[in-house]
Structure formats: structure tokens, C-alpha cells
Enzyme design. Sequence first.
Site, mmCIF file in Angstrom:
data_model
loop_
_atom_site.group_PDB
_atom_site.id
_atom_site.type_symbol
_atom_site.label_atom_id
_atom_site.label_comp_id
_atom_site.label_asym_id
_atom_site.label_seq_id
_atom_site.Cartn_x
_atom_site.Cartn_y
_atom_site.Cartn_z
ATOM 1 N N TYR A 55 0.299 -1.339 -0.349
ATOM 2 C CA TYR A 55 -0.178 -0.236 0.089
ATOM 3 C C TYR A 55 0.896 1.324 0.048
ATOM 4 C CZ TYR A 55 -4.005 -3.081 0.448
ATOM 5 O OH TYR A 55 -4.793 -3.465 -0.045
ATOM 6 N N GLN A 88 -15.555 2.132 -6.470
ATOM 7 C CA GLN A 88 -14.672 1.082 -5.877
ATOM 8 C C GLN A 88 -13.064 1.781 -5.045
ATOM 9 O OE1 GLN A 88 -15.753 -2.654 -8.081
ATOM 10 N NE2 GLN A 88 -16.550 -1.361 -9.328
ATOM 11 N N ASN A 89 -12.304 2.851 -5.798
ATOM 12 C CA ASN A 89 -10.932 3.574 -6.100
ATOM 13 C C ASN A 89 -10.767 3.586 -4.820
ATOM 14 O OD1 ASN A 89 -11.325 2.765 -8.369
ATOM 15 N ND2 ASN A 89 -12.030 4.600 -9.120
ATOM 16 N N HIS A 106 -14.901 0.218 -0.741
ATOM 17 C CA HIS A 106 -13.076 -0.373 0.006
ATOM 18 C C HIS A 106 -12.490 0.226 -0.571
ATOM 19 C CE1 HIS A 106 -14.481 -3.286 -4.447
ATOM 20 N NE2 HIS A 106 -15.035 -3.509 -3.365
ATOM 21 N N GLY A 172 -15.300 2.845 -16.046
ATOM 22 C CA GLY A 172 -13.849 2.426 -15.624
ATOM 23 C C GLY A 172 -14.272 1.115 -14.555
ATOM 24 N N THR A 173 -14.667 0.261 -14.571
ATOM 25 C CA THR A 173 -15.259 -0.748 -13.805
ATOM 26 C C THR A 173 -15.835 -2.231 -14.396
ATOM 27 O OG1 THR A 173 -15.613 -2.138 -11.981
ATOM 28 C CG2 THR A 173 -17.578 -0.645 -13.187
HETATM 29 N N1 APR Z 1 -11.223 4.799 -18.744
HETATM 30 C C1 APR Z 1 -12.037 3.548 -18.875
HETATM 31 N N2 APR Z 1 -11.958 2.866 -18.194
HETATM 32 C C2 APR Z 1 -10.941 2.112 -18.256
HETATM 33 C C3 APR Z 1 -9.976 2.962 -18.248
HETATM 34 C C4 APR Z 1 -9.650 3.711 -18.720
HETATM 35 N N3 APR Z 1 -9.048 4.550 -19.557
HETATM 36 N N4 APR Z 1 -8.409 1.937 -18.210
HETATM 37 C C5 APR Z 1 -9.428 0.617 -18.440
HETATM 38 N N5 APR Z 1 -10.680 0.619 -18.048
HETATM 39 C C6 APR Z 1 -11.416 0.326 -18.024
HETATM 40 C C7 APR Z 1 -11.086 -1.434 -17.972
HETATM 41 O O1 APR Z 1 -11.778 -2.206 -19.788
HETATM 42 C C8 APR Z 1 -11.807 -2.486 -17.196
HETATM 43 O O2 APR Z 1 -13.678 -2.687 -17.401
HETATM 44 O O3 APR Z 1 -11.922 -0.163 -16.792
HETATM 45 C C9 APR Z 1 -11.985 -1.190 -15.905
HETATM 46 C C10 APR Z 1 -10.984 -1.321 -14.548
HETATM 47 O O4 APR Z 1 -11.561 -2.828 -14.972
HETATM 48 P P1 APR Z 1 -10.235 -3.392 -13.129
HETATM 49 O O5 APR Z 1 -8.846 -3.650 -13.357
HETATM 50 O O6 APR Z 1 -11.018 -4.562 -12.384
HETATM 51 O O7 APR Z 1 -10.875 -2.433 -12.018
HETATM 52 P P2 APR Z 1 -12.115 -2.406 -10.798
HETATM 53 O O8 APR Z 1 -13.037 -3.187 -12.139
HETATM 54 O O9 APR Z 1 -12.204 -1.239 -10.407
HETATM 55 O O10 APR Z 1 -12.053 -4.301 -9.719
HETATM 56 C C11 APR Z 1 -12.725 -3.868 -8.593
HETATM 57 O O11 APR Z 1 -10.854 -5.266 -7.771
HETATM 58 O O12 APR Z 1 -9.579 -5.408 -6.883
HETATM 59 C C12 APR Z 1 -10.901 -5.441 -6.319
HETATM 60 O O13 APR Z 1 -10.296 -3.932 -4.702
HETATM 61 C C13 APR Z 1 -9.775 -3.989 -5.993
HETATM 62 O O14 APR Z 1 -11.701 -2.445 -5.750
HETATM 63 C C14 APR Z 1 -10.855 -2.954 -6.989
HETATM 64 C C15 APR Z 1 -12.069 -4.228 -7.509
#
Ligand code: APR
Length: 230
Positions: A55, A88-89, A106, A172-173
Site C-alpha cells: 500500500y 471502488q477506488n 473499498h 472504469g470497472t
Molecule cells: N477509462 C475508462 N475505463 C478504463 C480505462 C480508462 N482509461 N482503462 C481501463 N478501463 C476499464 C477496463 O476496461 C476495465 O473494465 O476499467 C476497468 C478496470 O477493471 P478492473 O481492473 O477490474 O478494476 P475494478 O473494476 O475497479 O476492480 C474492482 O477489484 O481488486 C479489487 O478492490 C479492488 O476495487 C477493486 C475491485
Amino acid sequence: MKKKKLVVFSGAGMSQESGLKTFRDMGGVWEQYEVTEVASPEAWDRHPARVLQFYNERRKQLWEARPNAGHLGIAALEQHFEVQVITQNVDDLHERAGSSQVLHLHGELRKARSTADPRLVYTLEHWELKLGDRCEKGSQLRPHIVWFGEAVPAMAEAISLTRQADIFVVIGTSLAVYPAASLLDEVRSGVPVFVVDPGDLPLSGKQITFIRQKAGEGIKMLTEKLLPLK
Ligand code: APR
């Protein structure tokens, strides 16, 4: 006139253009680290220094990161809507961009909490949290992060906010992690849903408009689509 409620549900992709890695894209965080080794209560019990270092590295990056056009665009929507961000960020880029209502599902990277009393939460002035850094009751401080296997205390509030949404935005998730991803099931039927993501998502439904762009560009297109719905 009362503003419509716009709920924005964001993930790591939101901060990708600020230089912070996502988790599951190519070269993502979980390609570099084993989740159970750095983001679980078992890891903390087994090797706390390793967890703190994981972290600390991410917090150091955050110290140098800036909100991107996506964060700023979401903050700007507050002129037209009552905007509630549910993220979730664990970064604070939504807040630094000017968003005034941000709920972290989170946890928050800039905060640490007591291992003796979870109500004792401290904002870190420095990026490094070390073994020996203690709360006012003398117990070791831990990252104020929801680890895998831990409860998501803000989930009930997030569900309530989602159920009140007049418009719902997913940005972005990958919707890979529960219970966070189940928020989508809480959106009332008939409420328009917009998805901003350059990738493909396992989503379908008549009420969904896809904007296949990165956050910075996608938010501009989203705003054009949202203004007529004011
Ligand atoms: N703009 C928008 N979306 C984007 C970009 C961008 N520049 N770059 C990547 N992405 C998208 C990807 O296509 C994907 O769908 O963002 C998403 C990222 O997904 P993850 O990496 O799985 O992240 P997230 O969904 O936030 O993960 C959820 O998992 O590890 C745990 O606690 C952690 O909060 C996190 C949770």
C-alpha cells in the site's frame, strides 16, 4: 428546480489516465502481485510489513497523481445534477477533482485505522505507513482498505443511493468484484444506464447506452447525452 439524481459508479479505469494501474487489464496490479499475499486479513496476520509496503507503493504513486479529465468532467456535472459518486477506488482523485459526494466502497488509501478499534481512523500526512505506527490506544495502524474476505460497510448506503438514482453511470470497472458489482441490480427499472469503458463488459439491456471510450474522452460524450435528460 430540483436537480435529478445522477449516480456514478466508478472503478480503477477512472484513474488509469492519471497513471494509476487498473487491476485486471494487461499489466494490471493483480498480474504483479498475488491478491491473497497483499490484500487479505491472512496476509496481514502472516507478513504485515509486506502488506504495508504494497500500500505504501500505491500511496506513493497517488501522491504524484493528478485527477484526469474524467474526474473533472464528473465533478462538472454537479452544475446540472445532484451527483453521487460511489467508487471502488481507494484514491482521492474524485474529491480532488471537486466531486462533493463520494462514497468509497473499498476504503481510502490516504487513511489508516487502528487494529484495536476500527472506529479510530486517521488521515495520513505522509505516504509511508510503517510497523510501529500506532493509534492513540497503542495498537498498530493498518491500511483503511477493505481486504478480500472482509465486509463492505458502505454497501447498505450504496444500495440506498443507487435505488434513488434517476440516471446511473458505470465508468472504469470490469464489474468483476462482488458485492460492489451487484449495485447494478439495484437500479430501478426504466432508469437510463450509461457505461463508459474502452473494453467489453458482460452487460446487456435496453436501458444501457455504451460509450466505448476511455474516461477522459468518454465523459465529454456522456455529458452531451446527459444534458438533454436534466
Ligand atoms: N477509462 C475508462 N475505463 C478504463 C480505462 C480508462 N482509461 N482503462 C481501463 N478501463 C476499464 C477496463 O476496461 C476495465 O473494465 O476499467 C476497468 C478496470 O477493471 P478492473 O481492473 O477490474 O478494476 P475494478 O473494476 O475497479 O476492480 C474492482 O477489484 O481488486 C479489487 O478492490 C479492488 O476495487 C477493486 C475491485
